[in-house]
Structure formats: structure tokens, C-alpha cells
Design a protein around this motif. Structure first.
Motif, PDB file in Angstrom:
ATOM      1  N   GLY A 129      -7.816   7.608  -2.066  1.00 15.48           N
ATOM      2  CA  GLY A 129      -9.182   7.122  -2.178  1.00 15.48           C
ATOM      3  C   GLY A 129      -9.273   5.852  -2.991  1.00 15.48           C
ATOM      4  N   MET A 130      -8.489   5.759  -4.053  1.00 11.93           N
ATOM      5  CA  MET A 130      -8.495   4.551  -4.876  1.00 11.93           C
ATOM      6  C   MET A 130      -7.918   3.376  -4.094  1.00 11.93           C
ATOM      7  SD  MET A 130      -6.867   3.814  -8.671  1.00 11.93           S
ATOM      8  CE  MET A 130      -7.395   5.427  -9.245  1.00 11.93           C
ATOM      9  N   SER A 131      -6.856   3.621  -3.342  1.00 12.59           N
ATOM     10  CA  SER A 131      -6.298   2.551  -2.502  1.00 12.59           C
ATOM     11  C   SER A 131      -7.319   2.091  -1.475  1.00 12.59           C
ATOM     12  CB  SER A 131      -5.035   3.034  -1.791  1.00 12.59           C
ATOM     13  OG  SER A 131      -3.996   3.302  -2.704  1.00 12.59           O
ATOM     14  N   GLY A 132      -8.072   3.038  -0.916  1.00 11.70           N
ATOM     15  CA  GLY A 132      -9.090   2.679   0.056  1.00 11.70           C
ATOM     16  C   GLY A 132     -10.180   1.809  -0.544  1.00 11.70           C
ATOM     17  N   ILE A 133     -10.554   2.098  -1.781  1.00 10.29           N
ATOM     18  CA  ILE A 133     -11.559   1.269  -2.465  1.00 10.29           C
ATOM     19  C   ILE A 133     -11.022  -0.142  -2.673  1.00 10.29           C
ATOM     20  CG2 ILE A 133     -12.795   0.953  -4.643  1.00 10.29           C
ATOM     21  CD1 ILE A 133     -12.901   4.039  -4.841  1.00 10.29           C
ATOM     22  N   THR A 180       2.468   6.197  -3.691  1.00  9.29           N
ATOM     23  CA  THR A 180       3.285   7.121  -4.487  1.00  9.29           C
ATOM     24  C   THR A 180       2.769   7.270  -5.914  1.00  9.29           C
ATOM     25  OG1 THR A 180       4.814   5.370  -5.198  1.00  9.29           O
ATOM     26  CG2 THR A 180       5.315   6.495  -3.120  1.00  9.29           C
ATOM     27  N   LEU A 181       1.754   6.460  -6.281  1.00  9.01           N
ATOM     28  CA  LEU A 181       1.328   6.415  -7.682  1.00  9.01           C
ATOM     29  C   LEU A 181      -0.151   6.713  -7.900  1.00  9.01           C
ATOM     30  CD1 LEU A 181       3.277   3.177  -8.658  1.00  9.01           C
ATOM     31  CD2 LEU A 181       3.875   5.498  -9.329  1.00  9.01           C
ATOM     32  N   ILE A 182      -1.008   6.393  -6.926  1.00  8.67           N
ATOM     33  CA  ILE A 182      -2.448   6.591  -7.114  1.00  8.67           C
ATOM     34  C   ILE A 182      -3.025   7.318  -5.908  1.00  8.67           C
ATOM     35  CG2 ILE A 182      -2.759   4.568  -8.595  1.00  8.67           C
ATOM     36  CD1 ILE A 182      -3.799   3.033  -6.183  1.00  8.67           C
ATOM     37  N   PHE A 200       0.824  -1.210   0.000  1.00 11.37           N
ATOM     38  CA  PHE A 200       0.000   0.000   0.000  1.00 11.37           C
ATOM     39  C   PHE A 200       0.862   1.267   0.000  1.00 11.37           C
ATOM     40  CE2 PHE A 200      -3.671  -2.614   1.476  1.00 11.37           C
ATOM     41  CZ  PHE A 200      -4.579  -2.181   0.522  1.00 11.37           C
ATOM     42  N   ALA A 201       2.027   1.205   0.651  1.00  9.71           N
ATOM     43  CA  ALA A 201       2.917   2.368   0.626  1.00  9.71           C
ATOM     44  C   ALA A 201       3.473   2.599  -0.775  1.00  9.71           C
ATOM     45  CB  ALA A 201       4.055   2.175   1.638  1.00  9.71           C
ATOM     46  N   GLY A 229      -3.625   8.089 -24.297  1.00  4.28           N
ATOM     47  CA  GLY A 229      -2.236   8.068 -24.748  1.00  4.28           C
ATOM     48  C   GLY A 229      -1.567   6.712 -24.647  1.00  4.28           C
ATOM     49  N   GLY A 230      -2.267   5.716 -24.118  1.00  2.00           N
ATOM     50  CA  GLY A 230      -1.682   4.381 -23.973  1.00  2.00           C
ATOM     51  C   GLY A 230      -1.900   3.836 -22.576  1.00  2.00           C
ATOM     52  N   LEU A 231      -1.210   2.755 -22.267  1.00  2.00           N
ATOM     53  CA  LEU A 231      -1.364   2.077 -20.996  1.00  2.00           C
ATOM     54  C   LEU A 231      -0.621   2.831 -19.891  1.00  2.00           C
ATOM     55  CD1 LEU A 231      -2.538  -0.587 -19.770  1.00  2.00           C
ATOM     56  CD2 LEU A 231      -0.259  -1.560 -20.084  1.00  2.00           C
ATOM     57  N   ASP A 232      -1.313   3.121 -18.787  1.00  2.00           N
ATOM     58  CA  ASP A 232      -0.703   3.769 -17.627  1.00  2.00           C
ATOM     59  C   ASP A 232      -0.105   2.679 -16.735  1.00  2.00           C
ATOM     60  OD1 ASP A 232       0.018   5.153 -15.385  1.00  2.00           O
ATOM     61  OD2 ASP A 232      -1.858   6.260 -15.182  1.00  2.00           O
ATOM     62  N   THR A 233       1.158   2.361 -16.973  1.00  2.00           N
ATOM     63  CA  THR A 233       1.786   1.250 -16.262  1.00  2.00           C
ATOM     64  C   THR A 233       1.967   1.547 -14.773  1.00  2.00           C
ATOM     65  OG1 THR A 233       3.971   2.109 -16.890  1.00  2.00           O
ATOM     66  CG2 THR A 233       2.998   0.399 -18.300  1.00  2.00           C
ATOM     67  N   GLY A 234       2.180   2.817 -14.426  1.00  2.00           N
ATOM     68  CA  GLY A 234       2.336   3.165 -13.021  1.00  2.00           C
ATOM     69  C   GLY A 234       1.074   2.863 -12.228  1.00  2.00           C
TER      70      GLY A 234
END
Length: 296
Positions: free
Chosen positions: A92-96, A87-89, A82-83, A144-149
Motif C-alpha cells: 500500500g505504501m508503494s502504491g501511494i 521486500t521492505l515496505i 519497486f521490487a 528507536g532511531g532511523l529505519d534505514t530499510g
């Protein structure tokens, strides 16, 4: 549910929801491994004196091997995951995504412990994982393409909740009857041992700011130490099924704190995916059973 228990349930959800905000604030400067290491060490310092004061040190010594594994799979590795995602999202999205832990728990329980999956639990699994696919598809596939992060962040969160699901079933299989405080304090101690050397190796070259240190302190003392005490208190008062209903409130608080303090957007995709995941979770955990009739 008594008013006091309801207020404690809401407080616990607010605290655990804030953990995603504090991870966002601390991970950028400490890095994922150092942040997770400090978090479990601080929690262990808070919980171990309470363990000995309650007289459960013998239970920890007796069951230290399985408790050590729980510390690795329920704290050390998930906290790192989760840490990393922080750094990337948005928090709130992590909480979901954190709300998928009961889904993994039910699936692993079925495959490993042969727990029964009736039609409603199967439907719950399908709805919950459909919500995950909906969220991932909308956030990862950009014009623009796939968001790999973002993809790696989502996978890190799902890996963490998969470990949560494993830990719940492992605890059910091997640690039934162990005092909750021995499990809570012992798992944080073993997680501290596991992350000790990796934390030193990954220690940031630049000195973290006071704000980052305050975020670590909040994660360790409030979001881990105090939260464990509240959670086990609720289990003793309400039972495990009602206590796990805190899962349904955490995403709301995670999105709220992120929006208020870091101006994180709350999108329609996040809300719709959250609704699907929580609907599935309610079916899987049995908190909602359509057609159930109370016995006279």
C-alpha cells in the motif's frame, strides 16, 4: 465517460494496484532483479505477437533506439526499484508513492521541455511532495532511531517514479505519433534484453515456490501485458488526461489488496499522505482546476 470506459478504468486500477501485492509475494523468493526480468520477459511474450498482428513491426524497427531507452527507464529500472521496495515496505505504501509519477513528470517537463507551470500546478507540486515528506518522516523516524530499510525502500520507489516522469517527457519529445503497441511491446522487449544477464546473475539459489511463480505470471501477463492493452484502449477512447486518472485509484486498490491478502496495516499517516499526494497530482495534471469556468 461511458459506463464501459468507467468499468475498464476501475479494472485497470485494480490490476495495477494488485501488482504491488504480487511483487510482495514474488520478490522475497526471486529477488528484485530476477522478478523484474521475468515480468518484462513475460509481458514481451504477450505483446509482441499482438504487435506483428496489428502490423506495427515497421514502427518498432524505425524507432527502436528511443523505444529501447523507454524500455530501460519506464520498465526495467522502475520495476527493479519497486521490487526492491516490496521486500521492505507494505504494498500500500508503494502504491501511494507510485502516485508521485505525474509530479515528477510535470517538474521534468518544466525543466527540460519548458512546459508552463501556472500557480495551481506549482501548488500541486508543493502539496504532492509535502505528502511524500510527511509519509517518509512518519515512517522513517522511529522511537528507536532511523529505519534505514524503510528509507531505502522509499527512495527506491521515488527513483522509479522519477524515471516514469522522465520517460513520459522523453516519449512526448521523441516518440509522438509512434503506434502505442509498438511502444508498449518494444519497450518490454528492450527491458528484457537489459535485464537478461543481470537476471541470470541474480537468480535465486533456492528454487522458488509455486506461489512465487504464480505471482510472476500474474505480474507479467495481467499487471503488465493486459494492463498495457487496457491503458492504451482508454487513451484512445477518453484521451490521455482522463486515462491518467487511474493514478488516483491505484493507491486505494494497493492498500485494499495488501490489507485483505497480507494483513498489511492501513494507517492514518498513509491515508493523510495519500490524500496530499493525490490532491497535488490532481492539480498538476489539470484534472482539478479551481475556479475554472466552462465556456458557454
Amino acid at each position: 465517460m461511458k459506463t464501459r470506459d468507467l468499468l475498464e478504468l476501475i479494472l485497470l486500477a485494480a490490476i495495477w494496484g494488485s501488482s504491488f501485492l504480487f511483487m510482495r509475494l514474488g520478490a522475497a523468493e526471486f529477488g528484485a532483479v530476477a522478478l523484474a526480468g521475468l515480468r518484462v520477459m513475460g509481458a514481451a511474450v504477450c505483446l509482441l505477437p499482438l504487435l506483428w498482428w496489428q502490423g506495427h513491426g515497421g514502427a518498432l524497427r524505425q524507432h527502436w533506439r528511443p523505444i529501447a531507452l523507454v524500455g530501460l527507464t519506464n520498465s526495467a529500472l522502475p520495476f527493479v526499484g519497486f521490487a526492491m521496495a516490496a521486500t521492505l515496505i507494505p504494498g500500500g505504501m508503494s502504491g501511494i508513492l507510485n502516485a508521485t509519477a505525474p509530479l515528477w513528470g510535470a517538474l521534468i517537463g518544466y525543466l527540460w521541455l519548458k512546459d508552463r507551470l501556472d500557480r495551481w500546478r506549482v501548488l500541486g507540486l508543493a502539496l504532492g511532495f509535502a505528502g511524500v515528506l510527511w509519509l517518509a518522516g512518519r515512517k522513517v523516524n522511529l522511537p528507536g532511531g532511523l529505519d534505514t530499510g524503510t528509507l531505502w525502500a522509499i527512495l527506491a520507489c521515488l527513483g522509479a517514479t522519477l524515471l516514469y516522469g522522465f520517460s513520459a517527457n522523453f516519449t512526448k519529445r521523441y516518440l509522438v505519433g509512434v503506434p502505442p503497441m509498438a511502444l508498449a511491446a518494444g519497450s518490454q522487449l528492450s527491458a528484457s534484453v537489459a535485464l537478461g544477464l543481470p537476471m541470470l546473475w541474480a537468480w535465486p539459489a533456492a528454487t522458488p515456490s509455486p506461489a512465487a511463480w504464480w505471482a510472476v505470471l500474474a505480474l507479467a501477463v495481467v499487471c503488465t501485458g493486459l494492463a498495457y492493452l487496457l491503458f492504451f484502449r482508454l487513451i484512445s477512447h477518453l484521451g490521455a488526461t482522463k486515462a491518467i486518472s487511474v493514478t488516483f485509484l491505484i493507491p486505494a486498490f494497493a492498500m485494499l489488496w495488501g490489507a485483505l491478502w497480507m494483513n498489511e496495516p492501513v494507517t492514518g499517516t498513509m491515508l493523510s499522505a495519500c490524500a496530499l499526494i493525490l490532491l497535488g497530482t490532481s492539480l498538476v495534471t489539470g484534472l482539478w482546476q479551481p475556479g475554472r469556468r466552462e465556456a458557454a
